[in-house]
Design a protein around this motif. Structure first.
Motif, short mmCIF file in Angstrom:
data_model
loop_
_atom_site.label_atom_id
_atom_site.label_comp_id
_atom_site.label_asym_id
_atom_site.label_seq_id
_atom_site.Cartn_x
_atom_site.Cartn_y
_atom_site.Cartn_z
N ARG A 1 42.92 65.43 54.75
CA ARG A 1 42.65 66.50 53.79
C ARG A 1 43.41 66.27 52.47
NH1 ARG A 1 44.12 70.78 56.66
NH2 ARG A 1 42.01 71.12 57.50
N GLY A 2 42.67 66.34 51.37
CA GLY A 2 43.29 66.28 50.05
C GLY A 2 43.56 64.88 49.53
N ASN A 3 43.16 63.85 50.28
CA ASN A 3 43.38 62.48 49.80
C ASN A 3 42.10 61.67 49.95
OD1 ASN A 3 44.28 59.76 49.35
ND2 ASN A 3 46.36 60.48 49.73
N SER A 4 41.47 61.35 48.84
CA SER A 4 40.17 60.67 48.86
C SER A 4 40.27 59.23 49.36
CB SER A 4 39.56 60.68 47.45
OG SER A 4 40.39 59.99 46.54
N ARG A 5 41.48 58.70 49.48
CA ARG A 5 41.64 57.33 50.00
C ARG A 5 41.58 57.28 51.52
NH1 ARG A 5 46.85 54.72 47.45
NH2 ARG A 5 46.04 52.93 48.64
N LEU A 6 41.62 58.44 52.16
CA LEU A 6 41.52 58.54 53.61
C LEU A 6 40.16 59.11 53.96
CD1 LEU A 6 45.08 59.98 54.35
CD2 LEU A 6 44.36 57.57 54.32
N ILE A 7 39.37 58.35 54.69
CA ILE A 7 37.97 58.70 54.94
C ILE A 7 37.82 59.09 56.41
CG2 ILE A 7 35.60 57.84 54.91
CD1 ILE A 7 36.57 55.82 52.75
N PRO A 8 37.55 60.38 56.68
CA PRO A 8 37.54 60.85 58.07
C PRO A 8 36.22 60.58 58.80
CG PRO A 8 37.21 62.69 56.57
CD PRO A 8 37.40 61.48 55.71
N PHE A 9 36.34 60.05 60.01
CA PHE A 9 35.21 59.88 60.92
C PHE A 9 35.46 60.75 62.15
CE2 PHE A 9 32.63 55.75 60.21
CZ PHE A 9 32.65 55.92 58.84
N CYS A 10 34.49 61.59 62.48
CA CYS A 10 34.60 62.44 63.66
C CYS A 10 34.11 61.69 64.89
CB CYS A 10 33.79 63.72 63.47
SG CYS A 10 32.04 63.47 63.11
N THR A 11 34.26 62.32 66.05
CA THR A 11 33.77 61.72 67.29
C THR A 11 33.19 62.80 68.19
OG1 THR A 11 34.32 60.13 69.03
CG2 THR A 11 35.88 61.94 68.68
N PHE A 12 32.44 62.34 69.20
CA PHE A 12 31.87 63.23 70.20
C PHE A 12 31.95 62.55 71.56
CE2 PHE A 12 29.78 64.20 66.21
CZ PHE A 12 29.85 65.57 66.15
N ASN A 13 32.19 63.35 72.56
CA ASN A 13 32.11 62.92 73.95
C ASN A 13 31.01 63.75 74.58
OD1 ASN A 13 32.44 62.69 76.76
ND2 ASN A 13 34.64 62.29 76.58
N HIS A 14 29.88 63.10 74.84
CA HIS A 14 28.70 63.89 75.22
C HIS A 14 28.88 64.62 76.56
CE1 HIS A 14 27.80 60.32 77.67
NE2 HIS A 14 26.98 61.08 78.36
N HIS A 15 29.89 64.23 77.33
CA HIS A 15 30.15 64.94 78.58
C HIS A 15 30.69 66.34 78.33
CE1 HIS A 15 29.46 61.29 80.86
NE2 HIS A 15 30.35 60.64 80.12
N ILE A 16 31.29 66.56 77.17
CA ILE A 16 31.91 67.87 76.90
C ILE A 16 31.42 68.51 75.61
CG2 ILE A 16 34.00 67.35 78.21
CD1 ILE A 16 35.39 66.61 75.65
N HIS A 17 30.62 67.79 74.82
CA HIS A 17 30.16 68.33 73.54
C HIS A 17 28.64 68.54 73.55
CE1 HIS A 17 33.91 66.33 71.65
NE2 HIS A 17 34.10 67.63 71.73
N PRO A 18 28.17 69.76 73.71
CA PRO A 18 26.74 70.02 73.57
C PRO A 18 26.36 70.14 72.08
CG PRO A 18 27.89 72.05 74.06
CD PRO A 18 28.94 70.96 74.07
N GLU A 19 25.07 70.11 71.82
CA GLU A 19 24.56 70.33 70.46
C GLU A 19 25.27 69.44 69.43
OE1 GLU A 19 21.97 72.11 70.27
OE2 GLU A 19 22.09 72.99 72.28
N MET A 20 25.31 68.17 69.72
CA MET A 20 26.06 67.25 68.86
C MET A 20 25.46 67.13 67.47
SD MET A 20 27.10 64.20 71.54
CE MET A 20 25.45 64.14 72.28
N GLY A 21 24.14 67.20 67.36
CA GLY A 21 23.51 67.12 66.06
C GLY A 21 23.93 68.26 65.15
N ASP A 22 23.88 69.48 65.67
CA ASP A 22 24.30 70.64 64.89
C ASP A 22 25.77 70.56 64.53
OD1 ASP A 22 21.75 71.67 65.07
OD2 ASP A 22 22.20 72.99 66.77
N SER A 23 26.58 70.12 65.48
CA SER A 23 28.02 70.01 65.22
C SER A 23 28.30 68.99 64.13
CB SER A 23 28.75 69.62 66.51
OG SER A 23 28.63 70.63 67.49
N LEU A 24 27.58 67.88 64.16
CA LEU A 24 27.79 66.85 63.15
C LEU A 24 27.45 67.37 61.76
CD1 LEU A 24 28.44 63.94 62.32
CD2 LEU A 24 26.03 63.37 62.75
N ARG A 25 26.36 68.10 61.65
CA ARG A 25 25.98 68.64 60.34
C ARG A 25 27.07 69.55 59.79
NH1 ARG A 25 21.76 70.56 61.88
NH2 ARG A 25 22.29 72.77 62.11
N ILE A 26 27.64 70.37 60.64
CA ILE A 26 28.71 71.28 60.20
C ILE A 26 29.96 70.49 59.81
CG2 ILE A 26 30.29 73.07 60.99
CD1 ILE A 26 27.95 74.10 62.76
#
Length: 278
Positions: free
Chosen positions: A87-112
């Motif tokens: 947060r607050g530093n454009s030189r750090l580029i965040p990539f999220c992750t998902f574990n489909h065993h515990i994360h439903p609705e991954m498409g909607d979550s990714l958009r958010i």
């Protein structure tokens, strides 16, 4: 547009995890004089300001910071942790992750996560979380990533961590993804490390939307693993798998490869700039 001298590390983990599996913790610590020395290192670089200073020392302009939720194999570094770190530093580029065993609705979550929390890509761990990349359960996630024009980085090839299953790391599964999602940016971390370098090279040769991230591979051996590296230089991105690597030495070794300067510049930064739309 940036010039060709930019260096982007496309594969960086947080120094401090919420949960670290014991064997993984000890494996990372083996590069240090003691477990205490490794823990002190992690405590220092869990601070993003300290990490930025380290980037400057190593000559890195941007780092892609990866979340990881793999409780069976390595540990847990949540999306929230990565968001807070970047947060607050454009030189750090965040990539999220998902574990489909515990994360439903991954498409909607990714958009958010992308539209409201600043994430710029996804990292997935097939060998750690035991799924084939072409499993249809992941398709809503891929569809949303394609719409958002963000990349997905996949672990491929071998892993030394307990409970990982290498069968899920074969690059051949990305053939289905590239056909079904022709505009999805697919990056194969480690380039099929171990048994599947040829398969990884075949994927980047056949599909315009597939790339190789060289994290975890000795730079001086890249031409041995990928003899056509220079021909397909536009399909490779630099990554280190930090924190268990000397980033500066990796950059120096890559610069010493007997390839053109243009090839080195593409791998170190230019390709990543295009993939990330910086």
């Amino acid at each position: 547009m940036f010039n060709g001298n930019k260096v982007i590390d496309f594969h960086v983990h947080l120094a401090k995890y919420e949960v670290f599996c014991d064997r993984a913790h000890k494996w990372f610590a083996q590069a240090f004089p003691s477990l205490d020395a490794y823990d002190a290192f992690c405590d220092t670089y869990k601070n993003p300001d300290e990490f930025i200073r380290l980037m400057d020392e190593n000559g890195v302009d941007y780092s892609v910071i990866l979340a990881e939720i793999a409780p069976l194999t390595t540990g847990i570094a949540t999306n929230e942790m990565v968001e807070s770190f970047c947060r607050g530093n454009s030189r750090l580029i965040p990539f999220c992750t998902f574990n489909h065993h515990i994360h439903p609705e991954m498409g909607d979550s990714l958009r958010i996560l992308c539209t409201q929390h600043g994430f710029k890509g996804v990292k997935l761990y097939p060998t750690y979380n035991h799924f084939y990349p072409n499993d249809p359960v992941l398709y809503p996630l891929y569809s949303e990533a394609e719409k958002l024009s963000i990349p997905i980085l996949f672990h491929t090839g071998s892993s030394i961590f307990e409970n990982s299953r290498i069968k899920y790391g074969n690059p051949i599964f990305f053939d289905d993804l590239a056909v079904d999602f022709p505009n999805l940016k697919i990056i194969m971390a480690h380039g099929g490390r171990g048994p599947w370098y040829d398969e990884a090279l075949t994927m980047i040769r056949l599909h315009k939307n597939i790339y190789i991230d060289v994290a975890g591979l000795p730079p001086q051996k890249l031409l041995e693993y990928f003899p056509d590296l220079e021909r397909f230089a536009h399909k490779f991105v630099f990554g280190t798998d930090w924190p268990n690597v000397d980033v500066k030495k990796n950059i120096e070794k890559l610069n010493k490869l007997p390839v053109s300067r243009e090839t080195v510049q593409k791998i170190l930064g230019e390709n990543a700039i295009e993939i990330l739309a910086l």
